[in-house]
Scaffold this motif. Structure first.
Motif, PDB file in Angstrom:
ATOM      1  N   THR A  33       4.802   3.609  -7.487  1.00 37.45           N
ATOM      2  CA  THR A  33       3.391   3.252  -7.498  1.00 37.45           C
ATOM      3  C   THR A  33       2.658   4.343  -8.273  1.00 37.45           C
ATOM      4  N   PHE A  34       1.980   3.945  -9.345  1.00 41.18           N
ATOM      5  CA  PHE A  34       1.220   4.902 -10.144  1.00 41.18           C
ATOM      6  C   PHE A  34      -0.156   5.129  -9.514  1.00 41.18           C
ATOM      7  N   SER A  35      -0.816   6.195  -9.918  1.00 41.16           N
ATOM      8  CA  SER A  35      -2.110   6.547  -9.337  1.00 41.16           C
ATOM      9  C   SER A  35      -3.209   5.543  -9.676  1.00 41.16           C
ATOM     10  N   ASN A  36      -2.960   4.648 -10.633  1.00 41.87           N
ATOM     11  CA  ASN A  36      -3.938   3.587 -10.922  1.00 41.87           C
ATOM     12  C   ASN A  36      -3.721   2.374 -10.018  1.00 41.87           C
ATOM     13  N   GLY A  37      -2.735   2.463  -9.119  1.00 45.15           N
ATOM     14  CA  GLY A  37      -2.481   1.398  -8.164  1.00 45.15           C
ATOM     15  C   GLY A  37      -1.411   0.405  -8.569  1.00 45.15           C
ATOM     16  N   THR A  38      -0.914   0.479  -9.788  1.00 46.06           N
ATOM     17  CA  THR A  38       0.121  -0.469 -10.199  1.00 46.06           C
ATOM     18  C   THR A  38       1.438  -0.139  -9.511  1.00 46.06           C
ATOM     19  N   VAL A  39       2.142  -1.180  -9.082  1.00 45.53           N
ATOM     20  CA  VAL A  39       3.400  -1.036  -8.368  1.00 45.53           C
ATOM     21  C   VAL A  39       4.511  -1.632  -9.220  1.00 45.53           C
ATOM     22  N   HIS A  40       5.598  -0.891  -9.346  1.00 47.49           N
ATOM     23  CA  HIS A  40       6.735  -1.313 -10.163  1.00 47.49           C
ATOM     24  C   HIS A  40       7.973  -1.285  -9.279  1.00 47.49           C
ATOM     25  N   LYS A  41       8.592  -2.465  -9.103  1.00 45.07           N
ATOM     26  CA  LYS A  41       9.717  -2.614  -8.174  1.00 45.07           C
ATOM     27  C   LYS A  41      10.993  -2.919  -8.931  1.00 45.07           C
ATOM     28  N   GLY A  42      12.009  -2.121  -8.679  1.00 41.25           N
ATOM     29  CA  GLY A  42      13.297  -2.319  -9.319  1.00 41.25           C
ATOM     30  C   GLY A  42      13.397  -1.575 -10.633  1.00 41.25           C
ATOM     31  N   LEU A  43      14.606  -1.301 -11.020  1.00 39.26           N
ATOM     32  CA  LEU A  43      14.863  -0.476 -12.202  1.00 39.26           C
ATOM     33  C   LEU A  43      14.258  -1.069 -13.472  1.00 39.26           C
TER      34      LEU A  43
END
Length: 124
Positions: A33-43
């Motif tokens: 989860t980046f500080s801008n709120g975006t969430v990235h799941k999985g490689l």
């Protein structure tokens, strides 16, 4: 590799701005989860996000300070840290800072990041 060595290797990999340096440190189920709120799941999603950042931020200087280990066992390590970065985006100086939490797991004798959450600094 120790959990502390993981941090050293991770900072060096980020400084290279090359995904092939970062990828060996990531678990296949990594979530970021980046500080801008975006969430990235999985490689695959994390790879895309990191490569996008590497392409956008030129001459990036990324620092991690005040590392505080919450838990370290033979298979899991969790730490808190402060981070700051600066670089050039679209020809303009840019920077940011905040707090992070990272979770590492031991896999085949190697520490890998399975989760990282980056939040904005309290005064942001």
């Amino acid at each position: 590799m120790t959990p502390s060595q993981f941090i050293t290797d991770y900072k060096a990999a980020l400084a290279s701005q090359q995904w092939q340096q970062v990828e060996p440190l990531m678990h296949t189920n990594v979530c970021v989860t980046f500080s801008n709120g975006t969430v990235h799941k999985g490689l695959a999603q994390v790879k895309e996000a990191y490569q996008r950042n590497f392409a956008a931020i030129k001459n990036e200087d990324y620092l991690m300070t005040d590392v505080h280990w919450i838990l370290t066992t033979h298979s899991t390590a969790i730490y808190l840290f402060n981070f700051s970065w600066r670089g050039v985006i679209n020809g303009q100086q840019a920077s940011g800072a905040g707090h992070g939490t990272a979770v590492l797991v031991q896999e085949d004798g190697t520490w890998k990041m399975i989760a990282e959450h980056l939040g904005r600094a309290a005064n942001s």
